[in-house]
Every structure is written in C-alpha cells, then in structure tokens.
Design an enzyme around this catalytic site. Structure first.
Site, PDB file in Angstrom:
ATOM      1  N   ASP A  92      -0.653   9.661  -1.069  1.00 44.42           N
ATOM      2  CA  ASP A  92      -0.593   8.201  -0.999  1.00 44.42           C
ATOM      3  C   ASP A  92      -1.349   7.715   0.232  1.00 44.42           C
ATOM      4  OD1 ASP A  92       1.599   6.133  -2.527  1.00 44.42           O
ATOM      5  OD2 ASP A  92       0.670   5.356  -0.692  1.00 44.42           O
ATOM      6  N   ASP A 135      -6.652   8.382  -0.054  1.00 42.58           N
ATOM      7  CA  ASP A 135      -7.205   7.113  -0.533  1.00 42.58           C
ATOM      8  C   ASP A 135      -7.744   7.436  -1.923  1.00 42.58           C
ATOM      9  OD1 ASP A 135      -8.670   4.955  -1.302  1.00 42.58           O
ATOM     10  OD2 ASP A 135      -9.688   4.692   0.625  1.00 42.58           O
ATOM     11  N   TYR A 191      -7.106  -6.596 -13.030  1.00 42.86           N
ATOM     12  CA  TYR A 191      -6.037  -5.618 -13.269  1.00 42.86           C
ATOM     13  C   TYR A 191      -6.017  -5.176 -14.730  1.00 42.86           C
ATOM     14  CZ  TYR A 191      -1.374  -3.505 -13.237  1.00 42.86           C
ATOM     15  OH  TYR A 191      -0.312  -2.632 -13.355  1.00 42.86           O
ATOM     16  N   LYS A 202      -6.850  -1.471 -16.302  1.00 42.69           N
ATOM     17  CA  LYS A 202      -5.850  -0.682 -17.032  1.00 42.69           C
ATOM     18  C   LYS A 202      -6.336  -0.350 -18.449  1.00 42.69           C
ATOM     19  CE  LYS A 202      -2.790  -0.222 -13.821  1.00 42.69           C
ATOM     20  NZ  LYS A 202      -2.415   1.115 -13.314  1.00 42.69           N
ATOM     21  N   THR A 241       9.699  -2.683  -9.020  1.00 43.38           N
ATOM     22  CA  THR A 241       9.081  -1.985  -7.887  1.00 43.38           C
ATOM     23  C   THR A 241       8.519  -3.047  -6.938  1.00 43.38           C
ATOM     24  OG1 THR A 241       6.835  -1.963  -8.806  1.00 43.38           O
ATOM     25  CG2 THR A 241       8.283  -0.142  -9.452  1.00 43.38           C
ATOM     26  N   THR A 291       6.191  -5.727  -8.595  1.00 41.14           N
ATOM     27  CA  THR A 291       6.709  -6.864  -9.361  1.00 41.14           C
ATOM     28  C   THR A 291       7.714  -7.684  -8.549  1.00 41.14           C
ATOM     29  OG1 THR A 291       8.401  -5.426 -10.292  1.00 41.14           O
ATOM     30  CG2 THR A 291       6.429  -5.775 -11.619  1.00 41.14           C
TER      31      THR A 291
END
Ligand code: NAI
Length: 281
Positions: free
Chosen positions: A44, A70, A186, A190, A221, A224
């Site tokens: 991460d 990264d 986004y 996706k 999470t 959201t």
C-alpha cells in the site's frame, strides 16, 4: 465411531499479495486470507496504516508483512512480488484492491472528501463531461487501471516462472457496468479493469492462472464515508439497494476468498457482483 476430520484451511500453503491492503476491502481480504492459512503481503501507499495492519495480524498469529507500493510504479509492483517470494517462498494469489475514487484521493482524509463532494455538486452533467480536466482523469486511470495491469503482470510473471498456477482477483465495481453521475474517470477505469480481467483470464488460462473480478456495490469503507454521512444522500441511495444497507468489507473478502480458493477451480474471466441487489434494476 465416525472420525471428524480436521478442517483444512482453504488457503493453506498459499502466498497472497494484496495491493491496497492497508484499508477497507484490501485489508479485509488480507485478514480473511490470513485466517484461511495464507501468508500475506500487504502492499500500500500508506505506510503507517499498512505497517499497523501487518503488526495487528501478526499479533493474531498470522504470517503477514507490509511493503510500500505505489500501484502506478512498475518497479514497486515488481519489488512487492520479489519481497513476497523472498520472505514467504512463492506467490500464488493476488488481489488488486488499490484504488482511488477521484484524483488526489487519500484513504481516510475526511476534509478532502468534503471538498470533492461540494465540487461535484456545483456543475451540470454536460459541463462536467465536456470540461473534465485531464488532471482529474489521468491519475484515476493511472492508479485504478494501469495499477491493476502492472500488478497482474508482475504477479503473473512470477506465477508462470513457478509453473504452479495461481489465482488473481481484481476489484472492479458496479461502476464498471452502470454509468453514475460524477464518476466519469472512475467508471471508465473500472470498466477497463473488467476488460483487463477478461483479457488476462484468456491469456493466462493455459498457464493455470485464473483471473476474476469482483464488482462491489456500496461498501462501508473510507471511500464511501462521504456518501454515508452527507445529509439526504444515504436515504435516496438506500432506496436503490434492495437489501437496504451498505455491504461490509468482509462480505467482499469472502467472495475474493472463494475466487482465490480451489473451490473456484473452473471459474475464470468472470465478474461477480456483490451489491445487495443494486444492479437488479
Ligand atoms: P479504501 O480507501 O478503504 O482503500 C483503498 C486502499 O488503496 C487504501 O489503503 C489506499 O491507501 C490504497 N491506495 C490508493 N492509491 C494507491 C496507490 N497509488 N498505490 C497503492 N495503494 C494505493 O477504499 P476501498 O473501498 O477499500 O477500495 C478498495 C477497492 O475497492 C478500490 O479499488 C475501490 O475502487 C473498490 N471499490 C470500492 C467500493 C466501495 O463501495 N467502497 C465499491 C466498488 C469498488
């Protein structure tokens, strides 16, 4: 007397790399996979959160390490794979959960979330589409789509070299399937992850590597958090979710566990949606 066999953990002897493993869905996958016997590498951008997750899981008796990653860096993805093999001996599983919802998103930064929500609300649909600046487009594509490709390539090369097969789970979104206001970069990223998953599945099947995607709906999470807390929005959204609740990260991790395990031995190139029924209408 019938003997009760000791239950084998479902990922015994497997080594898993989880990108974006410091928070949310990635962390739930790291936890769930470790509970089922896997050795886990959490990779991460956020060092403190990643280190602390690894320390917590080791404290529960699991084999877990953290590496800085990264997701947009080829070298970092390759180094994460090298670290997994150096510490745990091999690599059989990959989950690509590293992702951002907008350019500059930092998981857990509440002030930044509020700024973005206000910005998105102030322009019309056509304007938002026609004038989306490249600086709001490119970073999202870089992390979500290119980052997924780089991780799949680095892990896939190792799996092929081991000749042991493997299972790769990408985290797409229902945004890959339904256009949603204010999510241009986004959603496109996706949708790209979904096609990338199918291409990878087709290309790597002969090597014994299965590649599947998960399409989560709204999951509780950091990503959201703003939707959960803005006035009015949660109620409107809840009307669109037949199960009338957000999902928990663990509910996505359970699906990732199934796809990673031998129970999904004939499943590849699939997108499995877990969204409380959102996509049914
Ligand atoms: P999160 O914010 O809790 O976790 C995302 C993780 O990715 C963080 O730990 C973050 O530091 C890491 N990350 C971000 N950029 C990175 C980079 N360049 N390199 C390495 N790590 C990086 O969010 P959440 O919800 O757990 O998201 C995980 C994945 O699930 C994302 O790909 C997201 O798009 C996807 N997803 C989430 C949904 C939700 O409702 N929460 C719905 C559908 C998909």
């Amino acid at each position: 007397m019938r003997e009760i066999a000791k239950r084998m953990a479902r990922l015994d002897g497997k080594v898993a790399l989880i990108t974006g493993g410091a928070n949310g869905i990635g962390l739930a996958c790291a936890t769930r996979f470790a509970e089922e016997g896997a050795s886990v590498v959490i990779a991460d951008l956020l060092d403190d959160a990643g280190e602390s997750a690894a320390v917590d899981l080791r404290g529960e008796g699991h084999r877990v390490m953290f590496v800085h990653l990264d997701a947009t860096s080829t070298a970092d993805n390759e180094a994460a794979v090298v670290a997994a093999v150096a510490d745990f001996g091999s690599l059989e599983l990959l989950v690509t959960a590293a992702g951002i919802s907008f350019a500059g998103y930092t998981s857990g930064d509440r002030a930044q979330e509020r700024q973005m929500a206000q910005l998105g609300a102030s322009v019309g649909l056509a304007t938002a589409f026609l004038h989306l600046p490249s600086e709001q487009w490119q970073p999202v594509l870089d992390v979500n789509l290119t980052g997924t490709l780089l991780a799949v390539q680095a892990a896939g090369r190792q799996m092929v070299a081991q000749a042991s097969g493997g299972s790769i789970v990408t985290i797409a979104s229902i945004a890959a399937l339904v256009p949603e206001v204010g999510t241009l970069a986004y959603s496109v990223s996706k949708a790209g992850v979904w096609m990338l998953t199918k291409m990878a599945a087709m290309s790597l099947a002969s090597e014994g590597i299965r590649v599947n995607a998960i399409g989560p709906g709204f999951i509780e999470t950091n990503m959201t958090h703003i939707i959960q807390t803005l006035p009015e929005r949660p109620d409107k959204l809840m009307e669109q979710i037949p199960m009338r609740r957000f999902g928990q990260p663990r509910e996505i991790a359970d699906l990732a566990l199934f796809l990673a395990s031998d129970e999904a031995s004939y499943v590849t190139g699939e997108l499995m949606v877990a969204d409380g029924g959102f996509y049914t209408h």
